[in-house]
Design a protein around this motif. Sequence first.
Motif, PDB file in Angstrom:
ATOM      1  N   ALA A   1      -8.171  -8.630   9.624  1.00 43.13           N
ATOM      2  CA  ALA A   1      -9.148  -8.863   8.555  1.00 43.13           C
ATOM      3  C   ALA A   1      -8.972  -7.905   7.378  1.00 43.13           C
ATOM      4  CB  ALA A   1     -10.565  -8.759   9.112  1.00 43.13           C
ATOM      5  N   SER A   2      -8.752  -6.631   7.664  1.00 38.49           N
ATOM      6  CA  SER A   2      -8.612  -5.636   6.592  1.00 38.49           C
ATOM      7  C   SER A   2      -7.363  -5.887   5.753  1.00 38.49           C
ATOM      8  CB  SER A   2      -8.551  -4.225   7.189  1.00 38.49           C
ATOM      9  OG  SER A   2      -9.736  -3.933   7.897  1.00 38.49           O
ATOM     10  N   TYR A   3      -6.290  -6.363   6.396  1.00 35.41           N
ATOM     11  CA  TYR A   3      -5.045  -6.632   5.674  1.00 35.41           C
ATOM     12  C   TYR A   3      -5.193  -7.852   4.767  1.00 35.41           C
ATOM     13  CZ  TYR A   3      -3.223  -3.329   9.075  1.00 35.41           C
ATOM     14  OH  TYR A   3      -3.007  -2.211   9.841  1.00 35.41           O
ATOM     15  N   ILE A   4      -5.880  -8.872   5.269  1.00 33.86           N
ATOM     16  CA  ILE A   4      -6.121 -10.060   4.445  1.00 33.86           C
ATOM     17  C   ILE A   4      -6.982  -9.692   3.240  1.00 33.86           C
ATOM     18  CG2 ILE A   4      -7.296 -12.296   4.372  1.00 33.86           C
ATOM     19  CD1 ILE A   4      -6.385 -12.793   7.226  1.00 33.86           C
ATOM     20  N   ARG A   5      -8.006  -8.867   3.466  1.00 34.83           N
ATOM     21  CA  ARG A   5      -8.868  -8.432   2.371  1.00 34.83           C
ATOM     22  C   ARG A   5      -8.056  -7.667   1.319  1.00 34.83           C
ATOM     23  NH1 ARG A   5     -11.825  -5.461   5.109  1.00 34.83           N
ATOM     24  NH2 ARG A   5     -13.199  -7.128   5.820  1.00 34.83           N
ATOM     25  N   TYR A   6      -7.207  -6.760   1.777  1.00 33.88           N
ATOM     26  CA  TYR A   6      -6.376  -5.976   0.854  1.00 33.88           C
ATOM     27  C   TYR A   6      -5.448  -6.899   0.070  1.00 33.88           C
ATOM     28  CZ  TYR A   6      -2.944  -2.617  -0.897  1.00 33.88           C
ATOM     29  OH  TYR A   6      -2.111  -1.891  -1.714  1.00 33.88           O
ATOM     30  N   ALA A   7      -4.825  -7.849   0.759  1.00 34.57           N
ATOM     31  CA  ALA A   7      -3.883  -8.765   0.103  1.00 34.57           C
ATOM     32  C   ALA A   7      -4.599  -9.625  -0.936  1.00 34.57           C
ATOM     33  CB  ALA A   7      -3.199  -9.638   1.141  1.00 34.57           C
ATOM     34  N   LEU A   8      -5.794 -10.088  -0.632  1.00 30.46           N
ATOM     35  CA  LEU A   8      -6.556 -10.889  -1.583  1.00 30.46           C
ATOM     36  C   LEU A   8      -6.935 -10.064  -2.810  1.00 30.46           C
ATOM     37  CD1 LEU A   8      -8.896 -12.858   0.846  1.00 30.46           C
ATOM     38  CD2 LEU A   8      -7.113 -13.843  -0.602  1.00 30.46           C
ATOM     39  N   GLN A   9      -7.329  -8.818  -2.591  1.00 29.62           N
ATOM     40  CA  GLN A   9      -7.719  -7.941  -3.692  1.00 29.62           C
ATOM     41  C   GLN A   9      -6.544  -7.640  -4.622  1.00 29.62           C
ATOM     42  OE1 GLN A   9      -9.318  -4.607  -1.514  1.00 29.62           O
ATOM     43  NE2 GLN A   9     -11.381  -5.475  -1.408  1.00 29.62           N
ATOM     44  N   ASN A  10      -5.331  -7.730  -4.087  1.00 33.96           N
ATOM     45  CA  ASN A  10      -4.145  -7.413  -4.880  1.00 33.96           C
ATOM     46  C   ASN A  10      -3.325  -8.652  -5.244  1.00 33.96           C
ATOM     47  OD1 ASN A  10      -3.792  -4.254  -5.037  1.00 33.96           O
ATOM     48  ND2 ASN A  10      -4.612  -4.696  -3.002  1.00 33.96           N
ATOM     49  N   ASP A  11      -3.976  -9.818  -5.192  1.00 34.42           N
ATOM     50  CA  ASP A  11      -3.353 -11.082  -5.619  1.00 34.42           C
ATOM     51  C   ASP A  11      -2.017 -11.341  -4.930  1.00 34.42           C
ATOM     52  OD1 ASP A  11      -5.469 -11.485  -7.473  1.00 34.42           O
ATOM     53  OD2 ASP A  11      -4.462 -10.174  -8.909  1.00 34.42           O
ATOM     54  N   MET A  12      -1.978 -11.132  -3.622  1.00 35.46           N
ATOM     55  CA  MET A  12      -0.736 -11.305  -2.875  1.00 35.46           C
ATOM     56  C   MET A  12      -0.667 -12.629  -2.118  1.00 35.46           C
ATOM     57  SD  MET A  12      -0.561  -7.428  -1.329  1.00 35.46           S
ATOM     58  CE  MET A  12       1.013  -7.670  -0.494  1.00 35.46           C
ATOM     59  N   LEU A  13      -1.739 -13.422  -2.180  1.00 34.40           N
ATOM     60  CA  LEU A  13      -1.792 -14.631  -1.360  1.00 34.40           C
ATOM     61  C   LEU A  13      -1.956 -15.889  -2.193  1.00 34.40           C
ATOM     62  CD1 LEU A  13      -4.031 -13.316   1.571  1.00 34.40           C
ATOM     63  CD2 LEU A  13      -1.537 -13.366   1.409  1.00 34.40           C
ATOM     64  N   GLU A  14      -1.200 -15.965  -3.269  1.00 34.23           N
ATOM     65  CA  GLU A  14      -1.304 -17.124  -4.150  1.00 34.23           C
ATOM     66  C   GLU A  14      -0.239 -18.179  -3.876  1.00 34.23           C
ATOM     67  OE1 GLU A  14      -1.321 -15.590  -8.106  1.00 34.23           O
ATOM     68  OE2 GLU A  14      -3.295 -14.634  -7.874  1.00 34.23           O
ATOM     69  N   ALA A  15       0.624 -17.936  -2.908  1.00 29.92           N
ATOM     70  CA  ALA A  15       1.680 -18.899  -2.576  1.00 29.92           C
ATOM     71  C   ALA A  15       1.074 -20.167  -1.974  1.00 29.92           C
ATOM     72  CB  ALA A  15       2.666 -18.279  -1.593  1.00 29.92           C
ATOM     73  N   ALA A  16       1.678 -21.302  -2.277  1.00 30.49           N
ATOM     74  CA  ALA A  16       1.204 -22.573  -1.733  1.00 30.49           C
ATOM     75  C   ALA A  16       1.428 -22.617  -0.231  1.00 30.49           C
ATOM     76  CB  ALA A  16       1.949 -23.718  -2.412  1.00 30.49           C
TER      77      ALA A  16
ATOM     78  N   ALA B   1       0.827  -1.207   0.000  1.00 27.98           N
ATOM     79  CA  ALA B   1       0.000   0.000   0.000  1.00 27.98           C
ATOM     80  C   ALA B   1       0.862   1.260   0.000  1.00 27.98           C
ATOM     81  CB  ALA B   1      -0.927  -0.006   1.211  1.00 27.98           C
ATOM     82  N   THR B   2       1.927   1.254   0.798  1.00 28.69           N
ATOM     83  CA  THR B   2       2.814   2.419   0.851  1.00 28.69           C
ATOM     84  C   THR B   2       3.501   2.638  -0.487  1.00 28.69           C
ATOM     85  OG1 THR B   2       3.224   2.095   3.219  1.00 28.69           O
ATOM     86  CG2 THR B   2       4.803   3.450   2.020  1.00 28.69           C
ATOM     87  N   TYR B   3       4.023   1.573  -1.063  1.00 30.30           N
ATOM     88  CA  TYR B   3       4.729   1.679  -2.347  1.00 30.30           C
ATOM     89  C   TYR B   3       3.818   2.231  -3.440  1.00 30.30           C
ATOM     90  CZ  TYR B   3       7.522   0.402  -6.425  1.00 30.30           C
ATOM     91  OH  TYR B   3       8.239   0.446  -7.603  1.00 30.30           O
ATOM     92  N   HIS B   4       2.591   1.722  -3.488  1.00 29.35           N
ATOM     93  CA  HIS B   4       1.668   2.093  -4.557  1.00 29.35           C
ATOM     94  C   HIS B   4       0.808   3.310  -4.220  1.00 29.35           C
ATOM     95  CE1 HIS B   4       2.497  -1.358  -7.163  1.00 29.35           C
ATOM     96  NE2 HIS B   4       2.582  -2.084  -6.067  1.00 29.35           N
ATOM     97  N   GLY B   5       1.002   3.887  -3.036  1.00 28.95           N
ATOM     98  CA  GLY B   5       0.219   5.051  -2.665  1.00 28.95           C
ATOM     99  C   GLY B   5      -1.239   4.727  -2.402  1.00 28.95           C
ATOM    100  N   ASN B   6      -1.512   3.488  -1.968  1.00 26.58           N
ATOM    101  CA  ASN B   6      -2.877   3.066  -1.681  1.00 26.58           C
ATOM    102  C   ASN B   6      -3.206   3.249  -0.206  1.00 26.58           C
ATOM    103  OD1 ASN B   6      -3.093   2.263  -4.344  1.00 26.58           O
ATOM    104  ND2 ASN B   6      -2.498   0.147  -3.901  1.00 26.58           N
ATOM    105  N   LYS B   7      -4.476   3.062   0.140  1.00 25.10           N
ATOM    106  CA  LYS B   7      -4.905   3.107   1.526  1.00 25.10           C
ATOM    107  C   LYS B   7      -5.506   1.768   1.921  1.00 25.10           C
ATOM    108  CE  LYS B   7      -5.797   7.951   2.632  1.00 25.10           C
ATOM    109  NZ  LYS B   7      -6.824   8.903   3.152  1.00 25.10           N
ATOM    110  N   ILE B   8      -5.280   1.375   3.155  1.00 24.66           N
ATOM    111  CA  ILE B   8      -5.920   0.184   3.698  1.00 24.66           C
ATOM    112  C   ILE B   8      -6.970   0.674   4.691  1.00 24.66           C
ATOM    113  CG2 ILE B   8      -5.627  -1.926   5.054  1.00 24.66           C
ATOM    114  CD1 ILE B   8      -2.774  -2.075   4.007  1.00 24.66           C
ATOM    115  N   TYR B   9      -8.223   0.409   4.388  1.00 25.89           N
ATOM    116  CA  TYR B   9      -9.303   0.883   5.246  1.00 25.89           C
ATOM    117  C   TYR B   9      -9.600  -0.169   6.309  1.00 25.89           C
ATOM    118  CZ  TYR B   9      -9.852   4.457   1.702  1.00 25.89           C
ATOM    119  OH  TYR B   9      -9.607   5.501   0.844  1.00 25.89           O
ATOM    120  N   LEU B  10      -9.329   0.200   7.553  1.00 24.70           N
ATOM    121  CA  LEU B  10      -9.502  -0.732   8.659  1.00 24.70           C
ATOM    122  C   LEU B  10     -10.962  -0.809   9.073  1.00 24.70           C
ATOM    123  CD1 LEU B  10      -6.373   0.346  10.713  1.00 24.70           C
ATOM    124  CD2 LEU B  10      -6.576  -1.528   9.079  1.00 24.70           C
ATOM    125  N   THR B  11     -11.420  -2.031   9.319  1.00 27.19           N
ATOM    126  CA  THR B  11     -12.807  -2.254   9.686  1.00 27.19           C
ATOM    127  C   THR B  11     -12.897  -2.927  11.056  1.00 27.19           C
ATOM    128  OG1 THR B  11     -12.772  -4.391   8.546  1.00 27.19           O
ATOM    129  CG2 THR B  11     -13.505  -2.469   7.290  1.00 27.19           C
TER     130      THR B  11
END
Length: 265
Positions: free
Chosen positions: A106-121, A90-100
């Motif tokens: 939970a918010s970090y997992i949601r952000y990571a899923l939205q940005n295809d960061m959790l595809e590792a086996a 988020a910092t690198y790309h200038g994005n925001k993580i909206y905490l709920t």
Amino acid sequence: MQKRIVKILASCTLVLSMLPISTYAAMDNFKAQRSYRTMFDDVSETAWYANSIVKVYELGLMNGKSTCQFAPNGNITLAETIALAARMHATYHGNKIYLTEGEWYASYIRYALQNDMLEAAGIDLQNPTEQIPRDLFAQILYTALPTEEYTAINTIADGAIADVSAQESDGKIIYTLYAAGVLRGSDASGRFLPTSFITRAQGAAIMVRMVDASQRQHFVLTLIDAEEQIATEPEEPTPQMQALPQKEIMRKSYAKADTMLDCEK
């Protein structure tokens, strides 16, 4: 005709000004957001990891386990790893993580899923508070930055990391991080120890090298080195080893801590 050209230029300028902030992705986005004031009782100023913890705290990439305890020797969990990677991304790309509301992660997992960061086996989102091995930690953190930020500065021969296969997909990531100077091994032979856990102090040291290219390590690892020893210290010294000198850097913060609790002194 001249007026038409001026109008076209003005329109282009307006369009550019309306582009999302994430267009301006860069390592320069990693800047200090808060100050460290000797707040963690369990982080000695002479510890090999002290500078790294100060840096990741000031950049807002990592919090303590409480307001006065960092738990440097505690093992990192899956939830913590995802949060660290999401904040870097988020910092690198200038994005925001909206905490709920709900679990802090939970918010970090949601952000990571939205940005295809959790595809590792091996990622088990059903148990996010479980400790994870070093290879999974490296795979998740690798997704925080684009591949062009992992320019090779070291020569790492295939097979030189004795306990990591350069032919496996996860192994290729480890070799890339070694070549980029982000990782440098857990012992004098350059082994990675992929199935062992990783401490919060070690994680902080790796994150500093990810976001600050000047902190990346220079070395050469050959097949002979792997069989014998490399002439450099491991990337994350054990308590018996002395730290390599480190420069100062800074960090950025998010409104909610990993598992931040009040701490009585």
